[in-house]
Scaffold this active site. Sequence first.
Site, PDB file in Angstrom:
ATOM      1  N   VAL A  14      12.848   4.986  -0.794  1.00 19.89           N
ATOM      2  CA  VAL A  14      13.814   3.976  -1.228  1.00 19.89           C
ATOM      3  C   VAL A  14      13.456   2.606  -0.680  1.00 19.89           C
ATOM      4  O   VAL A  14      13.488   1.600  -1.399  1.00 19.89           O
ATOM      5  CB  VAL A  14      15.240   4.377  -0.802  1.00 19.89           C
ATOM      6  CG1 VAL A  14      16.232   3.246  -1.100  1.00 19.89           C
ATOM      7  CG2 VAL A  14      15.668   5.653  -1.502  1.00 19.89           C
ATOM      8  N   ASP A  33       8.982  -0.722   9.521  1.00 17.21           N
ATOM      9  CA  ASP A  33       8.965   0.730   9.674  1.00 17.21           C
ATOM     10  C   ASP A  33       8.405   1.051  11.050  1.00 17.21           C
ATOM     11  O   ASP A  33       7.546   0.326  11.568  1.00 17.21           O
ATOM     12  CB  ASP A  33       8.105   1.378   8.586  1.00 17.21           C
ATOM     13  CG  ASP A  33       8.346   2.878   8.465  1.00 17.21           C
ATOM     14  OD1 ASP A  33       9.143   3.277   7.592  1.00 17.21           O
ATOM     15  OD2 ASP A  33       7.758   3.642   9.246  1.00 17.21           O
ATOM     16  N   PHE A 134      20.114   4.433  -7.045  1.00  9.65           N
ATOM     17  CA  PHE A 134      20.120   5.442  -8.098  1.00  9.65           C
ATOM     18  C   PHE A 134      18.716   5.564  -8.678  1.00  9.65           C
ATOM     19  O   PHE A 134      18.498   5.402  -9.882  1.00  9.65           O
ATOM     20  CB  PHE A 134      21.119   5.059  -9.192  1.00  9.65           C
ATOM     21  CG  PHE A 134      22.530   4.874  -8.692  1.00  9.65           C
ATOM     22  CD1 PHE A 134      23.356   5.965  -8.489  1.00  9.65           C
ATOM     23  CD2 PHE A 134      23.016   3.615  -8.411  1.00  9.65           C
ATOM     24  CE1 PHE A 134      24.652   5.801  -8.017  1.00  9.65           C
ATOM     25  CE2 PHE A 134      24.308   3.430  -7.945  1.00  9.65           C
ATOM     26  CZ  PHE A 134      25.129   4.526  -7.739  1.00  9.65           C
ATOM     27  N   CYS A 242      17.154  14.432  -3.079  1.00 10.59           N
ATOM     28  CA  CYS A 242      18.519  13.920  -3.250  1.00 10.59           C
ATOM     29  C   CYS A 242      19.552  14.996  -3.585  1.00 10.59           C
ATOM     30  O   CYS A 242      20.490  15.208  -2.827  1.00 10.59           O
ATOM     31  CB  CYS A 242      18.535  12.840  -4.340  1.00 10.59           C
ATOM     32  SG  CYS A 242      17.698  11.318  -3.872  1.00 10.59           S
ATOM     33  N   LYS A 245      20.624  17.770  -0.788  1.00  8.91           N
ATOM     34  CA  LYS A 245      21.357  17.272   0.381  1.00  8.91           C
ATOM     35  C   LYS A 245      22.640  16.540  -0.015  1.00  8.91           C
ATOM     36  O   LYS A 245      23.649  16.614   0.690  1.00  8.91           O
ATOM     37  CB  LYS A 245      20.476  16.384   1.254  1.00  8.91           C
ATOM     38  CG  LYS A 245      20.204  14.995   0.769  1.00  8.91           C
ATOM     39  CD  LYS A 245      19.345  14.221   1.767  1.00  8.91           C
ATOM     40  CE  LYS A 245      19.132  12.764   1.345  1.00  8.91           C
ATOM     41  NZ  LYS A 245      20.372  11.985   1.369  1.00  8.91           N
TER      42      LYS A 245
END
Length: 407
Positions: A14, A33, A134, A242, A245
């Site tokens: 994402v 990151d 989404f 997705c 979970k």
Amino acid sequence: MRPRRIGVIGAGYVGLTTAACFAHLGHDVVCADVDEARVDALNAGEIPLHEPGLRELVVEGLDRQRLKFVVGSELSDVDFTFVCVPTPAGADGSADLSAVEEVLGKATRGVVLKSTVPVGTGARYPGVVSNPEFLREGHAVEDFLRPQRVVVGAQDERQAREVAELYAPTNAPTVLTDNTSAELVKYASNGFLALKLSYVNTVAELCESLDADVDGVTEGMRLDDRIGASCLQPGPGWGGSCLPKDTLALLATARAAGVDFVTLEAAITTNRHQPHRVVDRIRAELGSLSGKRIGLLGLTFKAGTNDLRDSPALVVARLLAQEGAELRAYDPCVSADRPGVTVESTAAEAAAGADVLVVLTEWPEFAELDWPELADEVNHPLIFDTRNVLPRDKVTEAGFRLIRTGR
């Protein structure tokens, strides 16, 4: 729209898509990151994901100096900080918020929560804006740049509108609401998709028992606008990063609120049954699976991605291996062996000496395989197409007996 300075925490699926696409829309983006090797690779234009169009956007952002990657978990001198860190499911199904909470404890400027979090999380942090994602794997760039909707939730409507303005070039319908409702949109949407997928898999099982054709049934269903065309393709179950979970998290949320979400429980139970159903059908054809060589076509949870997380194909493979089957597999995006599975570099190598071939991922290139060549390689010309993607005429003309889901 004026360009803004956007920070993204987390360079995973994402976060990387968010950073690259915002840079493409004209914003100045820095993505942080904690994995130093990943940051170095990204700054060199190398991405770890198989996602159409994403590498090109990363390279474009780097070349235009609108995108850069840094090591760390906090950013300064930005207008907005998008939190895109993982929220894996815990043992009880609830989301693990440790990474999110760590970032929220440090971020101070325009915090936007894009990670999928339990309903009510954003409302606990004053000033945090909820902006659920989404993104479909394999279509992430398309979904970000041409979204069906943008959902933004905040306690302050002005903050919500500022975040929504970042997406203005996409011309997407925008839903402005409160944090809790925005978070629930994400879970409710994925829960509904899971319901549709489990429903159609049960319809496919019913078709097999009644000698009906699931393709004809779903064709008649999808023409009804109230039902829609998506998520009506049967298969060996749903998986990925997705739906598994998120459905468990939504179920945990409902239980905590004292709501008996029996339809969602049924969808999860139905999904867990699907890999067993595939193995049952193979066993019914071959008898004992011990010592049988089985060629698997596809290991990822869906086509268009290299993601193996919660892949139903791997569940089927594990069940077959437990019964003593020898497994050879081919997947366009998987090169390393998996537990109990030898991964080959071609479909022909996976088919060599096989007692049965099993299609587990809907890769479109499987429809274009050289079926006469594969027929020469197998021990028995039998195929289970759990995704119904193979061309019946070509496969049967090559000498195979084709068994499909829902037929």
